[in-house]
Design an enzyme around this catalytic site. Structure first.
Site, short mmCIF file in Angstrom:
data_model
loop_
_atom_site.label_atom_id
_atom_site.label_comp_id
_atom_site.label_asym_id
_atom_site.label_seq_id
_atom_site.Cartn_x
_atom_site.Cartn_y
_atom_site.Cartn_z
N GLY A 79 0.88 -1.26 -0.03
CA GLY A 79 -0.12 0.07 0.00
C GLY A 79 0.85 1.11 -0.13
O GLY A 79 2.16 1.27 -0.08
N MET A 132 1.73 3.09 2.35
CA MET A 132 2.61 3.28 3.49
C MET A 132 3.58 2.13 3.64
O MET A 132 4.69 2.39 4.48
CB MET A 132 2.02 3.42 4.89
N ASP A 144 -11.72 5.20 7.87
CA ASP A 144 -11.32 4.81 6.60
C ASP A 144 -12.03 3.47 6.22
O ASP A 144 -11.21 2.46 5.66
CB ASP A 144 -9.93 4.60 6.31
N LYS A 168 -14.23 0.87 4.36
CA LYS A 168 -14.51 0.30 2.90
C LYS A 168 -14.26 -1.14 2.74
O LYS A 168 -13.59 -1.90 3.52
CB LYS A 168 -13.70 0.95 2.06
N ASP A 221 -6.55 -2.12 9.24
CA ASP A 221 -6.15 -0.93 8.59
C ASP A 221 -6.79 0.38 9.29
O ASP A 221 -7.62 1.02 8.88
CB ASP A 221 -6.62 -0.76 7.00
#
Length: 578
Positions: free
Chosen positions: A27, A29, A140, A142, A160
């Site tokens: 991802g 990060m 976040d 999703k 996450d």
């Protein structure tokens, strides 16, 4: 994930105490590796911050914030943290390894049933409710951040927490609050309106907005954009109560949404089928073979049926099947109250008893004449009974309204209803084999006001639980039912509005078998304004033959209190003699 993993130049012993095995994700990060915790010889997931971001104190603090958020939480539906630290100029988080698909992968699979989708959201809500209770806001949510652990029975796991925030002025919040004012953070399609403008000001209600987006996408197949259509409009057959749940989650103003996830769960929980479990496992080769064999067997059976019917009936059958292919139909209450072009003014004998505080209308024997307005299908009126014969052609709806100059603050309407399905012929049986059974016939006892405003108590020919449906303006629509089963024979129906409180109640049955249908509906003392006028009593028939007998309407008026009697004047005083 192993089939698409890409090798990375990472030493297996980069993190002391762990052996990196294979990269399974990447991802913005950093990377996520499948690894082995040497002390316990178990598989874990190791998340590494990229070397470039490890030099930036802001990203290092954000990475540590995710670990702090996970350390605060311990819930079956949230990914558990094992360890965190810094080694070889990089930072790492060690978490439990989830061996299963993400919600995004499950969304791509065909034939996903509604019950499974509702259970996914129910479990997700429980995780977020717990996180909010511990002062953590995800920010976040999703489908990509929700995983399903196949080895633990497909349990949903929320992960996450890299953009998580802390509620209140806790020590964690003061240490890790890196969000700047007027900075947007998250994934745009799932972000609440206030989060798109200023992530720092967004609180736990932003997660509730994201839950609404995920629920809508699971039901419809796409995210809601702009003035979106309700789920039941996009997918006919969905419970209309889901429309209200989604609409409340996706309100633009935070004060109009659910204020707590527990409130959302209270509305969603009754709609989740009890028999369902977690999302189904992928079908095995044996399962697919059995399903294909069952499909082939059904097709061969249908083919044999049509061969028996004969070539002459095939032409007529094709025409009948095409005529049955109708668009999705509205609710029974809407169909029964829609104005029809065919009208018949009829009369029936009856009795109208004028009493000062109460007026009664009884259909049947009596000295009075009762006007009846019929539409759609013409009924027969005999011995106080209203009878609709089986429908012919496209005339599926029949309605009869009883005219009486009755006005008051309360009323009660009752009748015995008997519903009979039409007898299908050979052609109808063949069509039902391909297209499923025809619509179920229904009878209804109704209070009808201005166009589009009504209350209806509806029973079915099959004896399914009765339904109370109402439409009293754009913001007062709905339906409710109860586990009570209606008799397939004559059943007494009652609708009543209390003269003092304005509460509407529905009942089915009589004597010891009399049961309420749903809860009372609070209309208030000014309930007549919701109808636009004093409602008229009516009966309706849909898709079958119906007979209504012992029709009775009672209208009550609240009389002013009787004034006390005037006191008698005292007798005049007699004049004294001089």
């Amino acid at each position: 994930m192993e089939k698409t993993a890409v090798s990375r130049p990472r030493a297996a012993d980069l993190i002391p105490g762990y052996r990196l095995v294979q990269i399974v994700g990447q991802g913005g990060m950093g990377e996520v590796h499948r690894a082995v915790q040497l002390s316990l010889d178990r598989t874990v997931a190791v998340k590494l911050l990229s070397a470039e971001l490890a030099k930036d104190p802001t990203f290092v603090s954000r990475f540590e914030k995710e670990g702090a958020a996970l350390a605060t939480l311990s819930h079956p539906n949230i990914v558990a943290i094992v360890d965190k630290g810094c080694a070889s100029s990089t930072y790492y988080l060690v978490m439990e390894f989830i061996d299963g698909p993400s919600m995004r992968e499950l969304m791509r699979r065909p034939n996903r049933d509604v019950g499974t989708s509702l259970q996914m959201v129910r479990d997700l809500c429980k995780a977020i409710e717990y996180a909010h209770g511990r002062g953590v806001v995800h920010r976040d949510l999703k489908p990509e951040n929700i995983l399903f652990d196949t080895q633990a029975g497909n349990i949903a796991k929320v992960g996450d927490f890299g953009l998580a925030g802390f509620l209140g002025e806790s020590a964690e919040g003061a240490r890790y609050n890196l969000t700047e004012t007027h900075v947007s953070m998250g994934t745009y399609a799932y972000m609440a309106p206030e989060q798109r403008v200023d992530a720092k000001s967004a609180d736990h209600r932003a997660d509730i907005y994201s839950l609404g987006v995920i629920l809508y996408e699971l039901l419809v197949g796409e995210v809601p954009i702009g003035n979106f259509d309700p789920p039941s409009t996009r997918k006919p057959g969905l419970d209309k109560r889901l429309d209200a749940i989604v609409a409340r989650c996706l309100k633009m103003a935070v004060t109009d949404r659910y204020q707590k996830v527990s409130d959302l769960l209270a509305d969603l929980e009754p709609l989740v089928p009890v028999s369902l479990t977690q999302p189904p496992r992928p079908a095995s080769t044996l399962d697919r073979t059995r399903a294909a064999a069952r499909t082939l067997l059904r097709q061969l059976t249908r083919l044999a049926t049509f061969l028996v019917i004969g070539a002459a009936l095939l032409v007529l059958g094709a025409a009948a099947l095409r005529s049955r292919a109708r668009p999705p139909r509205p609710s029974a209450g809407v169909e029964l109250t829609t104005e029809a072009s065919e009208r018949w003014p009829l009369t029936s004998s009856g009795r109208i008893d004028p009493v000062q505080e109460r007026r009664r209308l009884t259909l049947g024997e009596g000295p009075d004449t009762v006007s009846v307005q019929a539409m759609g299908r013409k009924p027969t009126l005999k011995d106080g009974a209203v009878t609709f014969s089986a429908p012919e052609g496209n005339a599926l709806v029949g309605r009869a309204l009883f005219d009486a100059d009755l006005d008051g603050q309360g009323l009660s309407l009752s009748a015995h209803a008997e519903t009979t399905p039409p007898v299908p012929g050979a052609l109808g049986a063949a069509a039902a084999l391909l297209l499923g059974p025809p619509p179920e016939p229904k009878s209804a006892l109704m209070l009808v006001g201005d166009p589009g405003r009504y209350v209806a108590l509806i029973v079915s020919a099959s004896g399914a639980p009765p339904v109370v449906e109402w439409a009293l303006g754009s913001d007062r629509r709905g339906s409710m039912t109860s586990p009570t089963s209606a008799s397939t024979k004559a059943t007494k129906l009652d609708l009543a509005i209390d003269v003092k409180t304005g509460e509407l109640s529905a009942w089915i049955g009589e004597g010891q078998d009399r049961r309420p249908v749903g809860d009372s509906l609070g209309l208030g003392p000014g309930w007549r304004r919701l109808f636009g006028r004093m409602p008229r009593a009516a009966v309706g028939c849909l898709d079958g033959a119906c007979r209504f007998s012992a029709v009775r309407l009672v209208v009550e008026r609240e009389l002013p209190p009787t004034p006390p009697p005037l006191a008698e004047a005292p007798p005049p005083l007699a004049a004294k003699e001089p």
